[in-house]
Design a protein around this motif. Structure first.
Motif, mmCIF file in Angstrom:
data_model
loop_
_atom_site.group_PDB
_atom_site.id
_atom_site.type_symbol
_atom_site.label_atom_id
_atom_site.label_comp_id
_atom_site.label_asym_id
_atom_site.label_seq_id
_atom_site.Cartn_x
_atom_site.Cartn_y
_atom_site.Cartn_z
ATOM 1 N N LEU A 24 0.875 -1.172 0.000
ATOM 2 C CA LEU A 24 0.000 0.000 0.000
ATOM 3 C C LEU A 24 0.909 1.218 0.000
ATOM 4 O O LEU A 24 1.700 1.412 0.918
ATOM 5 C CB LEU A 24 -0.913 0.016 1.232
ATOM 6 C CG LEU A 24 -1.787 1.271 1.396
ATOM 7 C CD1 LEU A 24 -2.772 1.396 0.243
ATOM 8 C CD2 LEU A 24 -2.526 1.256 2.735
ATOM 9 N N ILE A 25 0.825 2.046 -1.049
ATOM 10 C CA ILE A 25 1.729 3.180 -1.197
ATOM 11 C C ILE A 25 0.919 4.464 -1.332
ATOM 12 O O ILE A 25 -0.257 4.437 -1.713
ATOM 13 C CB ILE A 25 2.656 3.013 -2.424
ATOM 14 C CG1 ILE A 25 1.824 2.924 -3.708
ATOM 15 C CG2 ILE A 25 3.548 1.805 -2.267
ATOM 16 C CD1 ILE A 25 2.648 2.918 -4.967
ATOM 17 N N PRO B 256 -7.973 1.230 -12.172
ATOM 18 C CA PRO B 256 -7.008 0.124 -12.045
ATOM 19 C C PRO B 256 -6.150 -0.004 -13.299
ATOM 20 O O PRO B 256 -6.578 0.309 -14.418
ATOM 21 C CB PRO B 256 -7.910 -1.102 -11.846
ATOM 22 C CG PRO B 256 -9.196 -0.553 -11.316
ATOM 23 C CD PRO B 256 -9.353 0.786 -11.974
ATOM 24 N N LEU B 257 -4.935 -0.492 -13.121
ATOM 25 C CA LEU B 257 -3.991 -0.590 -14.228
ATOM 26 C C LEU B 257 -3.149 -1.843 -14.050
ATOM 27 O O LEU B 257 -2.760 -2.197 -12.935
ATOM 28 C CB LEU B 257 -3.095 0.652 -14.257
ATOM 29 C CG LEU B 257 -2.032 0.729 -15.362
ATOM 30 C CD1 LEU B 257 -2.702 0.866 -16.726
ATOM 31 C CD2 LEU B 257 -1.092 1.902 -15.126
ATOM 32 N N LEU C 182 -2.470 -2.311 -10.201
ATOM 33 C CA LEU C 182 -2.667 -1.112 -9.377
ATOM 34 C C LEU C 182 -4.163 -0.901 -9.161
ATOM 35 O O LEU C 182 -4.934 -0.860 -10.119
ATOM 36 C CB LEU C 182 -2.086 0.124 -10.069
ATOM 37 C CG LEU C 182 -0.559 0.260 -10.122
ATOM 38 C CD1 LEU C 182 -0.192 1.451 -10.965
ATOM 39 C CD2 LEU C 182 -0.005 0.404 -8.733
ATOM 40 N N TYR C 183 -4.542 -0.756 -7.880
ATOM 41 C CA TYR C 183 -5.948 -0.519 -7.548
ATOM 42 C C TYR C 183 -6.061 0.754 -6.715
ATOM 43 O O TYR C 183 -5.400 0.879 -5.679
ATOM 44 C CB TYR C 183 -6.529 -1.696 -6.752
ATOM 45 C CG TYR C 183 -6.531 -2.994 -7.509
ATOM 46 C CD1 TYR C 183 -7.569 -3.323 -8.368
ATOM 47 C CD2 TYR C 183 -5.469 -3.894 -7.365
ATOM 48 C CE1 TYR C 183 -7.565 -4.524 -9.059
ATOM 49 C CE2 TYR C 183 -5.458 -5.097 -8.056
ATOM 50 C CZ TYR C 183 -6.502 -5.409 -8.899
ATOM 51 O OH TYR C 183 -6.495 -6.584 -9.590
ATOM 52 N N PRO C 184 -6.881 1.729 -7.131
ATOM 53 C CA PRO C 184 -7.056 2.948 -6.314
ATOM 54 C C PRO C 184 -7.810 2.612 -5.024
ATOM 55 O O PRO C 184 -8.858 1.967 -5.058
ATOM 56 C CB PRO C 184 -7.886 3.866 -7.223
ATOM 57 C CG PRO C 184 -8.614 2.939 -8.137
ATOM 58 C CD PRO C 184 -7.715 1.758 -8.344
ATOM 59 N N LEU C 185 -7.262 3.028 -3.895
ATOM 60 C CA LEU C 185 -7.886 2.753 -2.600
ATOM 61 C C LEU C 185 -8.438 4.016 -1.971
ATOM 62 O O LEU C 185 -9.508 4.019 -1.381
ATOM 63 C CB LEU C 185 -6.858 2.106 -1.651
ATOM 64 C CG LEU C 185 -7.379 1.675 -0.291
ATOM 65 C CD1 LEU C 185 -8.394 0.541 -0.468
ATOM 66 C CD2 LEU C 185 -6.236 1.224 0.616
ATOM 67 N N TYR C 186 -7.703 5.121 -2.088
ATOM 68 C CA TYR C 186 -8.103 6.378 -1.428
ATOM 69 C C TYR C 186 -7.526 7.527 -2.223
ATOM 70 O O TYR C 186 -6.400 7.470 -2.705
ATOM 71 C CB TYR C 186 -7.566 6.409 0.006
ATOM 72 C CG TYR C 186 -7.651 7.758 0.676
ATOM 73 C CD1 TYR C 186 -8.837 8.203 1.237
ATOM 74 C CD2 TYR C 186 -6.540 8.600 0.746
ATOM 75 C CE1 TYR C 186 -8.924 9.443 1.858
ATOM 76 C CE2 TYR C 186 -6.612 9.846 1.362
ATOM 77 C CZ TYR C 186 -7.801 10.255 1.905
ATOM 78 O OH TYR C 186 -7.876 11.482 2.499
ATOM 79 N N GLN D 94 -3.708 6.942 -2.320
ATOM 80 C CA GLN D 94 -3.191 5.669 -1.845
ATOM 81 C C GLN D 94 -3.618 4.580 -2.813
ATOM 82 O O GLN D 94 -4.763 4.547 -3.254
ATOM 83 C CB GLN D 94 -3.693 5.362 -0.423
ATOM 84 C CG GLN D 94 -3.156 6.317 0.628
ATOM 85 C CD GLN D 94 -3.653 5.997 2.016
ATOM 86 O OE1 GLN D 94 -4.353 5.011 2.230
ATOM 87 N NE2 GLN D 94 -3.295 6.843 2.987
ATOM 88 N N TRP D 95 -2.639 3.694 -3.115
ATOM 89 C CA TRP D 95 -2.879 2.636 -4.086
ATOM 90 C C TRP D 95 -2.375 1.316 -3.542
ATOM 91 O O TRP D 95 -1.358 1.253 -2.844
ATOM 92 C CB TRP D 95 -2.157 2.949 -5.404
ATOM 93 C CG TRP D 95 -2.798 4.065 -6.162
ATOM 94 C CD1 TRP D 95 -2.722 5.393 -5.891
ATOM 95 C CD2 TRP D 95 -3.650 3.942 -7.291
ATOM 96 N NE1 TRP D 95 -3.459 6.111 -6.791
ATOM 97 C CE2 TRP D 95 -4.042 5.249 -7.664
ATOM 98 C CE3 TRP D 95 -4.114 2.869 -8.039
ATOM 99 C CZ2 TRP D 95 -4.876 5.491 -8.746
ATOM 100 C CZ3 TRP D 95 -4.938 3.118 -9.122
ATOM 101 C CH2 TRP D 95 -5.320 4.418 -9.467
ATOM 102 N N VAL D 96 -3.104 0.253 -3.882
ATOM 103 C CA VAL D 96 -2.657 -1.112 -3.585
ATOM 104 C C VAL D 96 -1.935 -1.644 -4.815
ATOM 105 O O VAL D 96 -2.447 -1.559 -5.937
ATOM 106 C CB VAL D 96 -3.845 -2.024 -3.228
ATOM 107 C CG1 VAL D 96 -3.378 -3.464 -3.076
ATOM 108 C CG2 VAL D 96 -4.497 -1.552 -1.939
#
Length: 539
Positions: free
Chosen positions: A327-328, A382-383, A398-402, A409-411
């Motif tokens: 999580l970045i 997502p990418l 890559l999934y957008p989280l916030y 923030q991305w997973v």
């Protein structure tokens, strides 16, 4: 009081080089001795002349070398003495400095002709005319001077002045600082009273001086129960050993902010609180005591524990995932990771959290990731992309989280697809070899679906023998009854029945005789197909 007589007497005394008696003054001024005595006394009290007592006689003079002050001159207030007609008999030195006028230009004038800024917004004459009680009366006025609010207290009272039995003392006091201080104190008092926090003040010896309504709600004690009691009454019995050092630090004037501990309610329940301390000093800098602000943090601790439990559960869940997960945020800093990520980077999990991606990647790989991340951030979708760290081929999701105005923030899930890519390449190579062999055989080969009888694949030799025939009927059953067992073979393949033998037959096409064989071969998982081989017979 007659202004002409005042001026006349002043000039008579001024002309004399030595102190002059009342009788001589009256004679030179051509007025009665009684009138001269009355005016000279008032002039002396107002500071215009100096009186010398020689036995029972009184003499007066004007001297620029001598400055004698009355007690009124020592006051910082503006003080005026008026007669019953509101003429000025006396002003103190403070008024002289304030008005910037010589005393001789003030004495004898009516109060109404004074042009003081502080009196412009106040009906002073009305105040004086309505004054009949003889007691002390006061009014507070507000004056706006150069966009600054000033406050003055105007007081009047009847006094004796010299030989006058009835005079009026007018005192103008600047109370701006006091009013503003009172307003600030009232505001502070209202804030303290309405605050949800418990606000307590203690003296140098840790005895309670004040106790607001927030403290009453938090601890259950009323104000009258706590004023004068030691602050330590709020300490739990099992925590006494922790607090002497705290009291010492308070006495040493050390500031302690957000000190969290337990305190004791009236009902004996121990509660968690946060404490903020600040020291109280007077205007001379003398240490008076300490202000203590206490806040109930029970709900915050419950929330923190709940968040901690959820984080532990989340960490456990993501640790079950055998794929590296990060999580970045927008600064490429790792906020969360799992055990698989720790193993991938060969960095302990607790040390991995907080690192930047560039700290654990080669510059080339990091720059490549940045490009994809910026693309994902700009679209907020997502990418999926692939890259390599030199040893492995990684498929990243890559999934957008916030997302907010300040941060994103991305997973990031990273799958190691090295072996998969190798197998895909092997399949491509095998397929290429198969196509090469399949295409160069002199035998005609056709692959038939036993369920639909459709030809799935043929090689070039088959096309040369039979053309591009794509029948949906059983390939031979529709041509020759003697080959009806072909459909039985299809049924056996579909049902998964054992096949006793591999049938063979002959087929004539375009006046040529072809020898054909049929056999079942694996095609996909749990599926078989019919492979027909044919070659031209020259018998």
């Amino acid at each position: 009081m007659n202004k002409k007589i005042l001026k006349l007497l002043y000039n008579v005394i001024k002309m004399e080089k030595k102190p002059i008696s009342i009788s001589d003054v009256a004679k030179k001024a051509d007025i009665s001795r009684m009138t001269a005595s009355k005016y000279l006394e008032l002039m002396h009290l107002s500071g215009q002349i100096i009186r010398y007592d020689v036995g029972t006689a009184k003499k007066y003079s004007i001297s620029s070398n001598t400055s004698l002050y009355t007690p009124c001159d020592l006051s910082s207030d503006l003080i005026l003495i008026l007669d019953t007609e509101f003429k000025i008999l006396y002003v103190n030195e403070t008024y002289i400095r304030f008005s910037n006028l010589p005393r001789v230009n003030i004495i004898g004038k009516r109060i109404s002709v004074l042009n003081l800024e502080i009196l412009k917004s106040f009906d002073l004459l009305g105040f004086l005319n309505n004054y009949h009680s003889g007691n002390l009366e006061s009014r507070i006025i507000e004056v706006n001077n150069e966009n600054q609010d000033l406050f003055f207290e105007i007081s009047i009272a009847k006094v004796r002045f010299g030989s006058l039995k009835s005079a009026i003392a007018l005192v103008i006091k600047d109370i701006t600082f006091k009013v503003l201080l009172d307003k600030e104190k009232n505001l502070l008092s209202a804030i303290i009273s309405c605050s949800n926090d418990a606000i307590i003040s203690v003296d140098r010896d840790m005895f309670i001086l004040s106790w607001n309504s927030g403290a009453e709600r938090l601890f259950g004690y009323r104000s009258e129960e706590m004023i004068g009691r030691p602050y330590s009454v709020l300490f739990p019995a099992d925590c006494h050993d922790k607090y002497p050092s705290l009291e010492g630090r308070m006495r040493e004037k050390e500031m302690i902010i957000q000190y969290e501990c337990k305190r004791l309610r009236k009902d004996g329940v121990s509660i968690d609180v946060s404490i903020s301390l600040s020291h109280i000093y007077n205007q001379e800098g003398y240490f008076l005591g300490t202000s203590v602000i206490l806040r109930d943090i029970y709900e915050r601790i419950c929330l923190e524990n709940k968040v901690k439990q959820q984080n532990n559960l989340l960490q456990h869940i993501i640790n079950v995932i055998d794929v590296p997960l990060h999580l970045i945020n927008s600064k490429m800093r790792i906020l969360l990771a799992n055990n698989a990520a720790s193993k991938r980077h060969n960095i302990p999990l607790d040390m991995l959290i907080g690192l930047n991606l560039k700290d654990i990647m080669s510059q080339e790989l990091f720059l490549n990731r940045i490009e994809y991340l910026q693309t994902a951030w700009s679209t907020n979708k997502p990418l999926n992309f692939e890259d390599s760290d030199g040893h492995r081929i990684l498929s990243n999701y890559l999934y957008p989280l916030y997302q907010s105005d300040k941060d994103q923030q991305w997973v990031v899930l990273s799958f190691d697809v090295t072996e998969k890519k190798k197998m895909e390449q092997q399949i491509i190579n095998l397929n290429s070899q198969f196509q090469s062999i399949f295409g160069n055989l002199h035998l005609g080969i056709a692959i038939v679906d036993p369920l639909t009888h459709a030809i799935l694949m043929v090689n070039p030799s088959w096309k040369q023998f039979f053309g591009d025939k794509r029948s949906t009927k059983c390939w031979y059953n529709g041509k020759s009854k003697r080959n009806a067992h072909i459909c039985n073979l299809c049924i056996d393949l579909i049902m998964g029945n054992p096949i006793a033998h591999t049938p063979s037959f002959e087929h004539i096409f375009n006046k040529k005789l072809y020898h054909c064989e049929i056999q079942a071969i694996p095609w996909a998982a749990d599926k078989k197909v019919i492979m027909i081989t044919a070659y031209e017979s020259h018998d």
